[in-house]
Write a protein that holds these residues in place. Structure first.
Motif, PDB file in Angstrom:
ATOM      1  N   SER A 355       0.800  -1.224   0.000  1.00 29.00           N
ATOM      2  CA  SER A 355       0.000   0.000   0.000  1.00 29.00           C
ATOM      3  C   SER A 355       0.833   1.276   0.000  1.00 29.00           C
ATOM      4  N   SER A 356       2.135   1.178   0.218  1.00 30.96           N
ATOM      5  CA  SER A 356       2.985   2.365   0.196  1.00 30.96           C
ATOM      6  C   SER A 356       4.306   2.033  -0.473  1.00 30.96           C
ATOM      7  N   ARG A 357       4.902   3.057  -1.061  1.00 28.70           N
ATOM      8  CA  ARG A 357       6.142   2.821  -1.797  1.00 28.70           C
ATOM      9  C   ARG A 357       6.991   4.083  -1.766  1.00 28.70           C
ATOM     10  N   PHE A 358       8.286   3.884  -1.539  1.00 34.32           N
ATOM     11  CA  PHE A 358       9.253   4.979  -1.577  1.00 34.32           C
ATOM     12  C   PHE A 358      10.328   4.647  -2.597  1.00 34.32           C
ATOM     13  N   SER A 359      10.636   5.585  -3.467  1.00 33.03           N
ATOM     14  CA  SER A 359      11.659   5.375  -4.489  1.00 33.03           C
ATOM     15  C   SER A 359      12.404   6.674  -4.723  1.00 33.03           C
ATOM     16  N   ALA A 360      13.628   6.547  -5.219  1.00 33.65           N
ATOM     17  CA  ALA A 360      14.444   7.727  -5.475  1.00 33.65           C
ATOM     18  C   ALA A 360      15.368   7.461  -6.652  1.00 33.65           C
ATOM     19  N   SER A 361      15.508   8.454  -7.487  1.00 38.96           N
ATOM     20  CA  SER A 361      16.478   8.444  -8.584  1.00 38.96           C
ATOM     21  C   SER A 361      17.016   9.860  -8.697  1.00 38.96           C
ATOM     22  N   VAL A 362      18.171  10.083  -8.093  1.00 32.79           N
ATOM     23  CA  VAL A 362      18.722  11.430  -7.964  1.00 32.79           C
ATOM     24  C   VAL A 362      20.008  11.531  -8.774  1.00 32.79           C
ATOM     25  N   ASN A 363      20.107  12.609  -9.532  1.00 34.35           N
ATOM     26  CA  ASN A 363      21.322  12.904 -10.301  1.00 34.35           C
ATOM     27  C   ASN A 363      21.472  14.419 -10.354  1.00 34.35           C
ATOM     28  N   VAL A 364      22.254  14.966  -9.434  1.00 33.54           N
ATOM     29  CA  VAL A 364      22.464  16.406  -9.376  1.00 33.54           C
ATOM     30  C   VAL A 364      23.963  16.665  -9.359  1.00 33.54           C
ATOM     31  N   GLY A 365      24.335  17.868  -9.784  1.00 37.50           N
ATOM     32  CA  GLY A 365      25.744  18.207  -9.768  1.00 37.50           C
ATOM     33  C   GLY A 365      26.048  19.439 -10.579  1.00 37.50           C
ATOM     34  N   SER A 366      27.312  19.701 -10.749  1.00 38.76           N
ATOM     35  CA  SER A 366      27.764  20.833 -11.543  1.00 38.76           C
ATOM     36  C   SER A 366      27.439  20.593 -13.006  1.00 38.76           C
ATOM     37  N   SER A 367      27.059  21.655 -13.711  1.00 34.32           N
ATOM     38  CA  SER A 367      26.665  21.508 -15.116  1.00 34.32           C
ATOM     39  C   SER A 367      27.805  21.010 -15.980  1.00 34.32           C
ATOM     40  N   GLN A 368      29.040  21.337 -15.620  1.00 35.64           N
ATOM     41  CA  GLN A 368      30.184  20.928 -16.425  1.00 35.64           C
ATOM     42  C   GLN A 368      30.800  19.615 -15.960  1.00 35.64           C
ATOM     43  N   PHE A 369      30.096  18.902 -15.090  1.00 36.39           N
ATOM     44  CA  PHE A 369      30.704  17.696 -14.520  1.00 36.39           C
ATOM     45  C   PHE A 369      31.053  16.667 -15.585  1.00 36.39           C
ATOM     46  N   PHE A 370      30.108  16.339 -16.472  1.00 39.80           N
ATOM     47  CA  PHE A 370      30.347  15.304 -17.467  1.00 39.80           C
ATOM     48  C   PHE A 370      31.488  15.681 -18.407  1.00 39.80           C
ATOM     49  N   ARG A 371      31.614  16.955 -18.722  1.00 38.47           N
ATOM     50  CA  ARG A 371      32.612  17.374 -19.699  1.00 38.47           C
ATOM     51  C   ARG A 371      33.988  17.580 -19.095  1.00 38.47           C
ATOM     52  N   GLN A 372      34.057  17.827 -17.794  1.00 42.97           N
ATOM     53  CA  GLN A 372      35.335  18.140 -17.177  1.00 42.97           C
ATOM     54  C   GLN A 372      35.839  17.067 -16.221  1.00 42.97           C
ATOM     55  N   SER A 373      34.989  16.124 -15.809  1.00 38.88           N
ATOM     56  CA  SER A 373      35.383  15.151 -14.804  1.00 38.88           C
ATOM     57  C   SER A 373      36.532  14.284 -15.290  1.00 38.88           C
ATOM     58  N   ILE A 374      37.411  13.965 -14.391  1.00 37.38           N
ATOM     59  CA  ILE A 374      38.594  13.177 -14.747  1.00 37.38           C
ATOM     60  C   ILE A 374      38.200  11.785 -15.215  1.00 37.38           C
ATOM     61  N   ASN A 375      37.268  11.147 -14.517  1.00 39.01           N
ATOM     62  CA  ASN A 375      36.928   9.760 -14.811  1.00 39.01           C
ATOM     63  C   ASN A 375      35.589   9.619 -15.517  1.00 39.01           C
ATOM     64  N   GLN A 376      35.072  10.675 -16.090  1.00 35.27           N
ATOM     65  CA  GLN A 376      33.790  10.604 -16.781  1.00 35.27           C
ATOM     66  C   GLN A 376      33.941  11.042 -18.233  1.00 35.27           C
ATOM     67  N   VAL A 377      34.935  10.517 -18.919  1.00 37.38           N
ATOM     68  CA  VAL A 377      35.205  10.944 -20.289  1.00 37.38           C
ATOM     69  C   VAL A 377      34.613   9.972 -21.294  1.00 37.38           C
ATOM     70  N   ASN A 378      33.753   9.030 -20.830  1.00 39.29           N
ATOM     71  CA  ASN A 378      33.155   8.118 -21.797  1.00 39.29           C
ATOM     72  C   ASN A 378      32.081   8.846 -22.584  1.00 39.29           C
ATOM     73  N   THR A 379      31.810   8.326 -23.767  1.00 39.74           N
ATOM     74  CA  THR A 379      30.951   9.012 -24.725  1.00 39.74           C
ATOM     75  C   THR A 379      29.543   9.202 -24.220  1.00 39.74           C
ATOM     76  N   GLY A 380      28.966   8.165 -23.604  1.00 41.73           N
ATOM     77  CA  GLY A 380      27.588   8.258 -23.190  1.00 41.73           C
ATOM     78  C   GLY A 380      27.332   9.418 -22.244  1.00 41.73           C
ATOM     79  N   ASN A 381      28.277   9.711 -21.347  1.00 41.07           N
ATOM     80  CA  ASN A 381      28.099  10.825 -20.426  1.00 41.07           C
ATOM     81  C   ASN A 381      28.495  12.148 -21.055  1.00 41.07           C
ATOM     82  N   PHE A 382      29.488  12.139 -21.929  1.00 40.96           N
ATOM     83  CA  PHE A 382      29.953  13.395 -22.514  1.00 40.96           C
ATOM     84  C   PHE A 382      28.837  14.094 -23.286  1.00 40.96           C
ATOM     85  N   LEU A 383      27.939  13.343 -23.907  1.00 41.88           N
ATOM     86  CA  LEU A 383      26.891  13.940 -24.722  1.00 41.88           C
ATOM     87  C   LEU A 383      25.630  14.262 -23.922  1.00 41.88           C
TER      88      LEU A 383
END
Length: 908
Positions: A355-383
């Motif tokens: 009868s009740s359900r709690f769920s969360a899907s959170v993705n927050v951060g700096s706008s330039q994170f995907f483009r500038q992050s050291i370990n996030q240079v894969n294509t799927g995140n860069f775009l």
């Protein structure tokens, strides 16, 4: 992990299910019978042990006045079953039992098979070995206990004291294969192994690589101590190894250090990546802390935690913070930037609370994170150009009528504009439909009995801010809150058995907690507003009615025709709505004209700019028209042996071809809205679906490209003016489309929110490049069956391949632009040149501004136990490459070499 595997291996080899103690003397085990050595049945092993290494087992007999048997009855706790295909011989003189050719002994859950087995009743020893014949050494011993299997060359085993000596044992646990030249058990607490090989190669006799440990001392549940251990590649020793090793044992997960990898970046210098510590907190929560550091001072920290409570909930939390520098301090180009990203994924088990359900899907951060992050240079995140988050709690209240409550918080962030929209929180409450005139003992009929009403409440606290003000006090200054109540009353019924009629009346009340007092500013010559804090409200209502039906048409061509018939399905719909004008909430402001221009009057409301906006001041009485069409054909199949209905198949010719428009009776001009057109054309057995949509306007434009109350045909134009159009389609082609008699399994797979998807994103069709980590050796898409290695493999090999195409074109002519605003073709493909070689590419071409879009080339080589990959982005602003070679198995995932050239970074 390696220590745990050693523990399992040794426990399997010596049969720990026997719990019998014995008196021990230091004398050699009985040697292999000379008669069998002379016959060539057993090869004498060249491996020898010193007198201090091998244990003599002193037999213990049962004292009785009458000696009936020399077998110790206390040593046997179950029935011993034995069999042999050759012969079974009992030597009364030697007091030994010989089993020859496919010999087998079963004792409890232990099963021992071999070419020859000798049971020595004098000292409770068992010897098992293979048979040497013209084909070689066959029928090697196989020791099974439960699901564990050991395959040595020979075994000396005392089933009374559980002491054993095993030659060339082979065992497999998970991915790891272990071959030990000799294994010896001294007592319950100490085991020894000599020249043990560890490898994940499937070819145990000729592994691509292995680790060789010269000496091993093993203490169960406590520790493993090894001598020199080094790595061999193709039987060639390498300097990779350790002079000694100490491995504490634990059945559960344990904490430990994570070895970093070396990095070289032209913007940041030399550094170490992904080093840290793993905390095994308990059975429900763990924590992984990783860090990066570079010679120019750049550093990064990452915290990843998994949590789970069986049958309740589970999730993962990830926090990443990085401080990046370009150049060195004191140089003119020096710049720095701090970026972060927080992700949280929480799922509740459906059975935990229905009868009740709690769920969360959170993705927050700096706008330039995907483009500038050291370990996030894969294509799927860069775009990726957006962050989206949602946290929600829902509760269902059983009863009559039922009620539903939902409280949620949402977040949407555009990384290009750095605009952030949040709702903290959103409240939704509803009472299920109530039928006040519903009969008790039969189904509802007619307009009166189908009357129903419902209550809905929606409340929001909305925040609009920017990346620079995120979670700072200024972001809360312009919060906008409000509540909206609505009570719809509807009913539906049939007219003339074929027409469905529905009517509704809707009452709506809006509450806000601040309004705005508008006024004209003489200095700025603009309308300004003063904020008035306090409760205010307004109420609106409207009514509507609609009628629809379905019409079927059939065009028959004959039973012997290739096309037997075409069916046309039409779904017309007509609706009418009336909305009163609520001009009492508006006031007029006089705006003086400039120069000779006349004064202007503008209507404004104190509710302009509030959460739900102001009510509509204009009376509206409009009728909407809609028509949806579907065309299908019955076409004869290619199989001429079929008859009747089985000889034909249904083929869609045109799907969902729809036209929609509306006519406003209360409008002074431009009463007819543009006609929207949509449709879908399936081709090639619905493998290609061409989607079309557009808008047709009957009104003309003036010299300023504004709509006027003049039909376009009366202004010298055509009946309709095409204002916009869009055409798009996608097509997937593979080698299976040209293979007869095989099932096509190219259907799209359901989205799987595994850990890598949670962290990396990307598209499943790889049109924007692969979204998987470039050094991921455990990618589910790569888990294929082992390629065949028969002699005709390369002569009869048919390379599997796949090709994905996407085409899109948008035309715009709303103000006489007459231009194609966007026009592009995107493609991605993969081909296996050989069973272990594959290459892939993703790219596109912009036809408006000619040039290739984001391009990625992928090369992969399956080296059996190893994996090689090379990814290259040759053109554009994101040129880079990545090289990786390493062991596939996660057990030895730190045995790798990778090198990359990152894209040029420009910090803002």
């Amino acid at each position: 992990m390696q220590a745990r595997i050693l523990h399992i291996l040794l426990c399997i080899c010596i049969g720990l299910s026997f719990n019998i103690h014995a008196q021990i003397d230091k004398n050699p085990l009985p040697s292999t019978p000379d008669s069998l050595l002379k016959k060539g049945v057993i090869q004498k092993d060249t491996l020898s042990f010193g007198s201090d290494d091998i244990i003599k087992l002193k037999p213990v007999t049962v004292k009785d006045s009458v000696k009936t048997d020399t077998v110790n009855k206390a040593a046997l706790t179950d029935i011993v079953k034995k069999e042999a295909a050759g012969y079974q011989r009992m030597s009364r003189v030697e007091n030994k039992m010989y089993l020859y050719d496919k010999a087998k002994i079963v004792y409890g859950d232990i099963e021992l098979t071999a070419g020859i087995i000798i049971l020595n009743n004098n000292n409770d020893n068992v010897f098992a070995a293979g048979i040497k014949d013209s084909t070689g050494y066959t029928q090697r011993p196989v020791f099974k206990q439960g699901s564990n299997v050991v395959e040595p060359d020979s075994i000396f085993f005392n089933y009374k004291t559980k002491k054993a000596l095993i030659y060339n044992s082979r065992t497999k646990d998970g991915e790891l294969n272990i071959i030990a030249e000799a294994s010896k058990r001294v007592n319950d607490s100490v085991y020894y192994m000599r020249n043990a090989k560890f490898t994940t190669s499937e070819d145990v006799d000729n592994p691509e690589y292995y680790f060789l440990a010269r000496k091993i001392k093993f203490v169960p549940d406590k520790k493993v101590v090894t001598g020199l251990v080094n790595m061999y590649i193709a039987d060639v020793p390498t300097p990779l190894g350790l002079p000694y090793g100490f491995f504490p044992l634990a059945d559960k997960q344990s904490s430990g250090f994570i070895i970093p990898s070396f990095a070289d970046n032209r913007n940041r210098g030399f550094g170490l990546q992904n080093g840290g510590y793993y905390f095994a907190i308990n059975d429900y929560v763990d924590l992984k802390v990783l860090g990066d550091i570079y010679s120019n001072g750049s550093y990064g920290l990452r915290f990843d935690s998994n949590y789970a409570l069986r049958y309740k909930f589970g999730g993962r939390v990830s926090l990443r913070f990085e401080k990046l520098f370009i150049e060195e301090r004191g140089f003119p180009n020096f710049s720095e930037q701090q970026i972060f990203n927080f992700r949280w994924n929480h799922n509740q088990d459906q059975k935990a609370n229905p009868s009740s359900r709690f769920s969360a899907s959170v993705n927050v951060g700096s706008s330039q994170f995907f483009r500038q992050s050291i370990n996030q240079v894969n294509t799927g995140n860069f775009l990726n150009n957006s962050f989206n988050s949602s946290i929600s709690y829902s509760k269902t209240f059983e009863g009559e009528p039922g009620m539903n409550l939902n409280i949620s918080a949402t977040h949407s962030q555009n990384t290009n504009t750095e605009q952030i929209n949040m709702t903290l929180p959103t409240l939704q409450f509803s009472i299920n439909r109530v039928y006040p005139f519903e009969p008790e003992f039969r189904a509802k009929k007619g307009a009166i009995e189908n009357i129903n009403l419902q209550y809905n409440l929606r409340g929001e606290n909305r925040i609009q801010t920017t990346d620079s003000l995120f979670f700072k006090p200024q972001m809360f200054e312009d919060m906008n809150a409000g509540l909206q109540h609505s009570i719809p009353v509807t009913t539906n019924f049939k007219v003339f058995d074929h027409f469905s009629v529905s009517t509704s009346v809707n009452y709506q009340e809006t509450w806000v907690f601040k309004t705005f007092d508008p006024f004209f500013d003489e200095e700025t010559q603009t309308i300004q507003r003063d904020t008035i804090n306090g409760f205010d409200s307004y109420r609106t209502y409207n009514a509507s009615a609609s009628v629809g039906t379905t019409v079927y048409g059939m065009f028959k061509f004959g039973d012997n025709k290739k096309i037997k018939a075409i069916r046309h399905v039409m779904r017309p719909n007509v609706s009418y709505s009336i909305n009163p004008g609520f001009d009492e909430f508006f006031e007029q402001i006089n705006i003086p004209g400039v120069g000779t221009a006349p004064d202007r009057v503008r209507e404004v409301s104190r509710f302009d700019g509030t959460l739900f906006g102001s009510p509509n001041p204009n009376f509206s009485s409009s009728m909407s028209f809609g028509l949806t069409n579907d065309f299908e054909a019955k076409v004869r199949k290619k199989d001429t042996t079929l008859t009747g209905d089985e000889a034909y198949k249904k083929v869609k010719l045109l799907s969902n071809l729809g036209f929609n428009t509306s006519y406003n009776f209360a409008a002074d001009s431009l009463k007819l809205s543009p006609i929207s057109v949509r449709g879908n054309i399936p081709l090639f057995e619905e493998k290609v679906n061409i989607n079309i949509n557009g808008a047709l306007d009957v009104y003309a434009l003036d010299s300023n490209n504004r709509r006027i109350n003049t039909l376009n045909i009366n202004n010298g134009g055509s009946l309709f003016r095409l204002t916009r159009a869009n055409v798009s389609f996608g097509y997937r082609l593979s080698d299976k489309d040209f293979t007869k008699g095989e099932d096509d399994d190219d259907e799209e797979e359901e989205e799987n929110l595994d850990d890598e998807t949670f962290l990396n994103g990307g598209r499943p069709d790889d049109l924007f490049g692969s979204g998987d980590p470039l050094n991921n050796r455990l990618n589910p898409k790569d888990k294929k069956d082992e390629p065949k290695t028969d002699d005709n493999e390369f002569y009869n090999y048919k390379p599997p391949w796949s090709l994905n195409l996407q085409y899109a074109m948008t035309y715009n002519n709303s103000a006489r632009q007459n231009e194609i605003s966007s026009h592009s073709i995107m493609f991605s493909g993969d081909i296996e040149l050989s069973p272990r070689w594959s290459i892939g590419a993703s790219s596109g071409f912009d036809l408006v501004d000619p040039g290739f879009t984001f391009t990625q080339l992928r090369f992969n080589r399956d080296l059996k136990s190893w994996q090689f990959s090379f990814n290259w982005r040759p053109i554009g602003d994101n040129t880079s490459w990545f090289f990786f070679i390493g062991i596939k198995s996660g057990i030895f995932r730190d045995i790798k070499y990778d090198k990359n050239r990152e894209p040029d970074r420009t910090l803002n």
